[in-house]
Write an enzyme that holds these catalytic residues in place. Structure first.
Site, PDB file in Angstrom:
ATOM      1  N   GLU A   1     -59.546  16.484 -16.384  1.00 44.02           N
ATOM      2  CA  GLU A   1     -60.398  16.987 -17.460  1.00 44.02           C
ATOM      3  C   GLU A   1     -61.873  17.001 -17.069  1.00 44.02           C
ATOM      4  O   GLU A   1     -62.630  17.872 -17.504  1.00 44.02           O
ATOM      5  CB  GLU A   1     -60.219  16.144 -18.732  1.00 44.02           C
ATOM      6  CG  GLU A   1     -58.878  16.329 -19.415  1.00 44.02           C
ATOM      7  CD  GLU A   1     -57.828  15.334 -18.946  1.00 44.02           C
ATOM      8  OE1 GLU A   1     -56.735  15.272 -19.556  1.00 44.02           O
ATOM      9  OE2 GLU A   1     -58.093  14.596 -17.967  1.00 44.02           O
TER      10      GLU A   1
ATOM     11  N   PHE B   1     -51.579   5.894 -30.996  1.00 49.02           N
ATOM     12  CA  PHE B   1     -51.413   6.232 -29.579  1.00 49.02           C
ATOM     13  C   PHE B   1     -52.327   7.388 -29.189  1.00 49.02           C
ATOM     14  O   PHE B   1     -52.354   8.415 -29.859  1.00 49.02           O
ATOM     15  CB  PHE B   1     -49.952   6.613 -29.304  1.00 49.02           C
ATOM     16  CG  PHE B   1     -49.703   7.049 -27.891  1.00 49.02           C
ATOM     17  CD1 PHE B   1     -49.812   6.163 -26.835  1.00 49.02           C
ATOM     18  CD2 PHE B   1     -49.384   8.370 -27.606  1.00 49.02           C
ATOM     19  CE1 PHE B   1     -49.602   6.562 -25.533  1.00 49.02           C
ATOM     20  CE2 PHE B   1     -49.164   8.795 -26.299  1.00 49.02           C
ATOM     21  CZ  PHE B   1     -49.273   7.876 -25.255  1.00 49.02           C
ATOM     22  N   GLN B   2     -53.096   7.184 -28.153  1.00 45.37           N
ATOM     23  CA  GLN B   2     -54.057   8.158 -27.630  1.00 45.37           C
ATOM     24  C   GLN B   2     -55.068   8.614 -28.683  1.00 45.37           C
ATOM     25  O   GLN B   2     -55.506   9.759 -28.693  1.00 45.37           O
ATOM     26  CB  GLN B   2     -53.349   9.366 -27.008  1.00 45.37           C
ATOM     27  CG  GLN B   2     -52.627   9.016 -25.707  1.00 45.37           C
ATOM     28  CD  GLN B   2     -52.200  10.227 -24.899  1.00 45.37           C
ATOM     29  OE1 GLN B   2     -51.974  11.297 -25.448  1.00 45.37           O
ATOM     30  NE2 GLN B   2     -52.091  10.064 -23.587  1.00 45.37           N
TER      31      GLN B   2
ATOM     32  N   LYS C   1     -54.282  17.099 -34.857  1.00 45.23           N
ATOM     33  CA  LYS C   1     -53.156  17.971 -34.550  1.00 45.23           C
ATOM     34  C   LYS C   1     -52.601  18.670 -35.786  1.00 45.23           C
ATOM     35  O   LYS C   1     -52.179  19.838 -35.721  1.00 45.23           O
ATOM     36  CB  LYS C   1     -52.044  17.165 -33.858  1.00 45.23           C
ATOM     37  CG  LYS C   1     -50.909  18.054 -33.367  1.00 45.23           C
ATOM     38  CD  LYS C   1     -49.890  17.289 -32.537  1.00 45.23           C
ATOM     39  CE  LYS C   1     -48.797  18.234 -32.017  1.00 45.23           C
ATOM     40  NZ  LYS C   1     -47.808  17.509 -31.184  1.00 45.23           N
TER      41      LYS C   1
ATOM     42  N   MET D   1     -77.905   8.686   0.157  1.00 42.80           N
ATOM     43  CA  MET D   1     -79.126   8.454  -0.599  1.00 42.80           C
ATOM     44  C   MET D   1     -79.283   6.982  -0.952  1.00 42.80           C
ATOM     45  O   MET D   1     -80.390   6.419  -0.868  1.00 42.80           O
ATOM     46  CB  MET D   1     -79.142   9.309  -1.869  1.00 42.80           C
ATOM     47  CG  MET D   1     -80.465   9.269  -2.610  1.00 42.80           C
ATOM     48  SD  MET D   1     -81.839   9.937  -1.636  1.00 42.80           S
ATOM     49  CE  MET D   1     -81.659  11.680  -1.978  1.00 42.80           C
TER      50      MET D   1
END
Length: 557
Positions: free
Chosen positions: A51, A113-114, A163, A467
């Site tokens: 993602e 969940f999630q 959802k 760096m």
């Protein structure tokens, strides 16, 4: 007509002119993905490997086009994986809409969940965000989100959709998107006259151009004001490619790794003209650094005025419009003595190591510049390679430097280059990487290979976190704690494993033939492992907190 929330979302995106989405599916967005399947002839969904890659791809798409980039992720970890990309876009004022799924409304706030409060998490790093809790609001929210992302100072907006909202039904009727107008409300004659007065009185003016020039596409206006008042001009990292690299009044990048000419002139001018920059701590963020100069600031965001540096005159508004109205008020100037000083300082160039026997960054970017037919776009990761690209490549077209400036996101470049290539099929897209940065998101090579995107990755490989190692050398007495990578990774084999093509360059005579072969390969990504010494440093450099004219050069160390 009655449509599900998922279909309303997709049709609303189409109404906004969206043709490409970068994302990754999951349970909370299955209804959305089902509609993406149904509308696959109108919206191209690019499945990324992660993602975060999707968010950077949407960002690169936006930076290279000026359009709004769109990314999509599921709830929980899918949504949180977007956060770094959202913050990257926020810090650099990039228009982006991030869409996340969430658990159904009855499960919100119950540690389901999630489930994660992604709106709460992203509140400080978005222009605005939404949780859609009523199906009847969904279409309106999408319209507002796209308007906010583009309006004024651009930035990311997040839309979180439970959802059950994507499954519910509501009436959908096409709505013509509200046109985004340039900000002109606060551009007053009084403000313009006060700025013009200071510019007309100045004997040693200096222009510091920022990312606002790119956001407003004020390229011609910038060139016109520079030439009318005969002022030296430097660009911030975010404004590189907005002004012709070979213009006699251009002094290069300004800031921590800016040119000697830019940094010294900024400290010696009697008027500093800031056009769309935010007085960053990597450039100028204290009055003491420019204590002998008056300051003019033009910016679309009123919050930036007097935030870090107190100014003597300012105009709040879209840069393109402000400059169009300001230029007729300005007198033509010659500034002969000041320009003679500029030319003297421009002659103090960084030591050119491109003619030595070893591979150097200067040699790489000189040869790359020579091959550029005007179609090259360089995305970068973050680190020494990023600074070398900014310093040494000869950018020929606007929006051809795609880099994370404000957040400094390692792992940004490969995802961004995929977004750039998707949006610009006629351009030759490079990702300039370090071996450290490349390791963070190299999985996106799979995305480039699957979609046959001919992105060229050049790894400036010094086998270290260059760096950070440079800072350890200067400021920590050479205690190289966890910066020597001692890498055993074979980047050529990595490229081949993902379905691309790999090359390694050890000798100078190998570079141009490899670059030409890479340019000719159109079937997928190319990785070029360009091996340099790990003690190669970025010069010039200004130490953190030092005055902008306290420049460390290679000769000094």
């Amino acid at each position: 007509m009655f449509l599900t929330g998922a279909e309303i979302l997709i049709k609303s995106l189409i109404d906004e002119g969206v043709d490409t989405i970068f994302g990754y599916p999951g349970g909370a967005v299955l209804n959305i993905y089902d509609q993406l399947y149904n509308y696959r002839d109108q919206i191209n969904h690019i499945l990324t490997a992660h993602e975060q890659g999707a968010s950077h791809a949407a960002d690169g798409y936006a930076r290279s086009t000026g359009k709004i980039g769109v990314c999509l992720a599921t709830s929980g970890p899918g949504a949180t994986n977007l956060v770094t990309g959202i913050a990257t876009a926020y810090m650099d004022s990039i228009p982006m809409v991030a869409i996340t799924g969430n658990v159904t409304r009855p499960l919100l706030g119950k540690d389901s969940f999630q489930e994660v409060d992604i709106a709460g998490i992203t509140m400080p790093i978005t222009k605005h965000n939404y949780i859609v809790k009523d199906i009847n609001d969904l279409q309106k929210v999408v319209k507002e989100a796209f308007y906010i992302a583009k309006e004024g100072r651009p930035g990311p907006v997040l839309i979180d959709i439970p959802k059950d909202i994507t499954a519910a039904k509501a009436i959908y009727e096409p709505i013509i998107p509200k046109e985004v107008e340039r900000k002109t409300k606060h551009i007053t004659d009084e403000a313009l006259q006060s700025v013009a007065k200071l510019i007309n009185e100045a004997e040693n003016p200096f222009i510091y151009a920022g990312g606002g020039i790119v956001a407003s596409a004020a390229y011609e206006e910038l060139k016109e004001i520079v030439e009318k008042i005969n002022s030296p001009i430097a660009t911030s990292l975010m404004s590189i490619s907005s002004f012709p690299y070979n213009h006699p009044l251009y002094t290069g990048m300004i800031g921590m790794h800016g040119s000697k000419a830019s940094n010294i002139l900024a400290s010696k001018c009697d008027l500093l003209i800031n056009l769309g920059a935010r007085f960053s701590d990597r450039v100028i963020n204290t009055q003491n650094q420019i204590k002998h100069a008056k300051v003019v600031h033009i910016d679309v965001d009123p919050a930036e005025i007097n935030k870090n540096v107190k100014v003597d005159a300012f105009v709040v508004g879209d840069l393109k419009i402000v400059l169009q109205r300001l230029i007729p008020l300005l007198k033509e100037k010659k500034n002969d003595e000041w320009l003679a000083k500029m030319n003297e300082l421009k002659a103090l160039k960084v030591k050119d190591t491109s003619e030595t026997g070893e591979l150097t960054p200067e040699f790489l970017f000189r040869k790359l510049s020579e091959l550029d037919d005007g179609s090259f776009v360089l995305a970068t990761e973050v680190g020494q390679h990023q600074m070398w690209a900014a310093q040494h490549f000869e950018f020929k077209i606007p929006r051809s430097f795609i880099s994370s400036g404000g957040l400094g996101t390692m792992g940004f470049g490969l995802g961004a280059s995929i977004g750039v290539q998707m949006a610009n099929k006629d351009k030759t897209v490079f990702n300039i990487a370090g071996d450290g940065s490349f390791g963070m998101n190299c999985n996106e090579l799979a995305t480039a290979a699957k979609n046959k995107l001919p992105v060229k990755v050049i790894i400036v490989n010094n086998n270290s976190l260059g760096m950070v190692r440079q800072w350890q050398n200067f400021f920590y007495e050479g205690r190289y704690s966890s910066t020597d990578l001692n890498g055993t990774t074979d980047f050529v084999k990595v490229a081949e494993a993902f379905g691309g093509k790999g090359f390694r360059v050890h000798e100078k005579e190998e570079l141009v033939p490899v670059l030409k072969e890479a340019l000719a390969y159109k079937e997928g990504p190319v990785v070029i492992d360009y091996v340099i010494h790990n003690d190669k440093k970025v010069f010039p450099m200004v130490a953190p907190g030092a005055a902008i004219n306290e420049i460390i050069s290679e000769e000094d160390v």
